[in-house]
Design a protein around this motif. Sequence first.
Motif, PDB file in Angstrom:
ATOM      1  N   UNK A   1      10.057 -21.832 -25.227  1.00 15.05           N
ATOM      2  CA  UNK A   1       9.593 -22.924 -24.460  1.00 15.05           C
ATOM      3  C   UNK A   1       9.098 -24.060 -25.171  1.00 15.05           C
ATOM      4  N   UNK A   2       9.203 -25.217 -24.040  1.00 16.43           N
ATOM      5  CA  UNK A   2       8.740 -26.583 -24.722  1.00 16.43           C
ATOM      6  C   UNK A   2       7.393 -26.409 -23.931  1.00 16.43           C
ATOM      7  N   UNK A   3       6.282 -26.589 -24.992  1.00 11.23           N
ATOM      8  CA  UNK A   3       4.874 -26.633 -24.494  1.00 11.23           C
ATOM      9  C   UNK A   3       4.543 -27.392 -23.687  1.00 11.23           C
ATOM     10  N   UNK A   4       5.074 -28.673 -23.192  1.00 11.04           N
ATOM     11  CA  UNK A   4       4.721 -29.233 -22.285  1.00 11.04           C
ATOM     12  C   UNK A   4       5.062 -28.669 -20.702  1.00 11.04           C
ATOM     13  N   UNK A   5       5.599 -27.657 -21.016  1.00 10.93           N
ATOM     14  CA  UNK A   5       6.320 -26.969 -19.459  1.00 10.93           C
ATOM     15  C   UNK A   5       4.789 -26.503 -19.004  1.00 10.93           C
ATOM     16  N   UNK A   6       3.950 -25.784 -19.824  1.00 10.65           N
ATOM     17  CA  UNK A   6       2.722 -25.161 -19.056  1.00 10.65           C
ATOM     18  C   UNK A   6       1.293 -25.813 -19.360  1.00 10.65           C
ATOM     19  N   UNK A   7       1.689 -26.917 -19.986  1.00 10.84           N
ATOM     20  CA  UNK A   7       0.407 -27.682 -19.846  1.00 10.84           C
ATOM     21  C   UNK A   7       0.182 -28.480 -18.794  1.00 10.84           C
ATOM     22  N   UNK A   8      -1.037 -28.347 -18.000  1.00  8.18           N
ATOM     23  CA  UNK A   8      -1.383 -28.721 -16.756  1.00  8.18           C
ATOM     24  C   UNK A   8      -0.799 -27.835 -15.499  1.00  8.18           C
ATOM     25  N   UNK A   9      -0.440 -26.767 -15.799  1.00  5.78           N
ATOM     26  CA  UNK A   9      -0.122 -25.845 -14.975  1.00  5.78           C
ATOM     27  C   UNK A   9      -1.286 -24.917 -14.518  1.00  5.78           C
ATOM     28  N   UNK A  10      -1.276 -24.377 -13.447  1.00  5.40           N
ATOM     29  CA  UNK A  10      -2.138 -23.452 -12.991  1.00  5.40           C
ATOM     30  C   UNK A  10      -1.427 -22.073 -12.995  1.00  5.40           C
ATOM     31  N   UNK A  11      -2.002 -20.920 -13.701  1.00  2.99           N
ATOM     32  CA  UNK A  11      -1.438 -19.779 -14.067  1.00  2.99           C
ATOM     33  C   UNK A  11      -2.411 -18.732 -14.029  1.00  2.99           C
ATOM     34  N   UNK A  12      -1.679 -17.549 -13.828  1.00  6.68           N
ATOM     35  CA  UNK A  12      -2.662 -16.256 -14.065  1.00  6.68           C
ATOM     36  C   UNK A  12      -1.662 -15.522 -15.122  1.00  6.68           C
ATOM     37  N   UNK A  13      -2.820 -15.070 -16.163  1.00  8.40           N
ATOM     38  CA  UNK A  13      -2.416 -14.564 -17.319  1.00  8.40           C
ATOM     39  C   UNK A  13      -3.019 -12.897 -17.328  1.00  8.40           C
ATOM     40  N   UNK A  14      -1.971 -12.217 -18.098  1.00 12.17           N
ATOM     41  CA  UNK A  14      -2.460 -10.841 -18.146  1.00 12.17           C
ATOM     42  C   UNK A  14      -2.502 -10.537 -19.684  1.00 12.17           C
ATOM     43  N   UNK A  15      -3.267  -9.865 -20.379  1.00 11.12           N
ATOM     44  CA  UNK A  15      -3.125  -9.358 -21.921  1.00 11.12           C
ATOM     45  C   UNK A  15      -4.693  -8.653 -22.282  1.00 11.12           C
ATOM     46  N   UNK A  16      -4.705  -8.732 -23.410  1.00 15.10           N
ATOM     47  CA  UNK A  16      -5.749  -7.885 -24.064  1.00 15.10           C
ATOM     48  C   UNK A  16      -6.744  -9.149 -24.531  1.00 15.10           C
ATOM     49  N   UNK A  17      -8.340  -8.725 -24.653  1.00 14.93           N
ATOM     50  CA  UNK A  17      -9.245  -9.534 -25.292  1.00 14.93           C
ATOM     51  C   UNK A  17      -9.163  -9.310 -26.529  1.00 14.93           C
ATOM     52  N   UNK A  18      -9.098 -10.255 -27.455  1.00 17.47           N
ATOM     53  CA  UNK A  18      -8.972 -10.325 -29.034  1.00 17.47           C
ATOM     54  C   UNK A  18     -10.207 -10.850 -29.560  1.00 17.47           C
ATOM     55  N   UNK A  19     -10.858 -10.080 -30.193  1.00 17.50           N
ATOM     56  CA  UNK A  19     -12.410 -10.719 -30.645  1.00 17.50           C
ATOM     57  C   UNK A  19     -12.390 -10.929 -32.162  1.00 17.50           C
ATOM     58  N   UNK A  20     -11.312 -11.379 -32.649  1.00 17.80           N
ATOM     59  CA  UNK A  20     -11.480 -11.670 -34.097  1.00 17.80           C
ATOM     60  C   UNK A  20     -12.164 -12.939 -34.785  1.00 17.80           C
ATOM     61  N   UNK A  21     -12.752 -12.921 -35.838  1.00 13.68           N
ATOM     62  CA  UNK A  21     -13.458 -14.118 -36.392  1.00 13.68           C
ATOM     63  C   UNK A  21     -14.524 -14.587 -35.645  1.00 13.68           C
ATOM     64  N   UNK A  22     -15.282 -13.724 -34.736  1.00 18.20           N
ATOM     65  CA  UNK A  22     -16.244 -14.225 -34.193  1.00 18.20           C
ATOM     66  C   UNK A  22     -16.108 -14.978 -32.595  1.00 18.20           C
TER      67      UNK A  22
END
Length: 98
Positions: A64-85
Amino acid sequence: MILAFITSGSAYARQEVTVAVAKTLRDDRQVTLTGTITGRADDDHYWLKDPTGRIRVDIDDDDDDDRYLIGKKVRVSGEVDRDDGYSEINVDRVYILK
């Protein structure tokens, strides 16, 4: 990156939370967040912002071209990752709302 619809009966349905709440959850907790991708955090991460704050999200964008997502309203699903504080979300699914 996988774009998908998230439905309540789906195996991919997670507890929908705000950014502020996601930052307080335990490691590996499955969540869904809605917000706007405001930019790159670094080479591998984006910033997702909602009215309660912002959090780094790890979205696989190899094709993906990163400019495609920037500025978009999204819903994301995934896991919380609590590394390095720090808390971030390792994203499994992305649904672009607008």
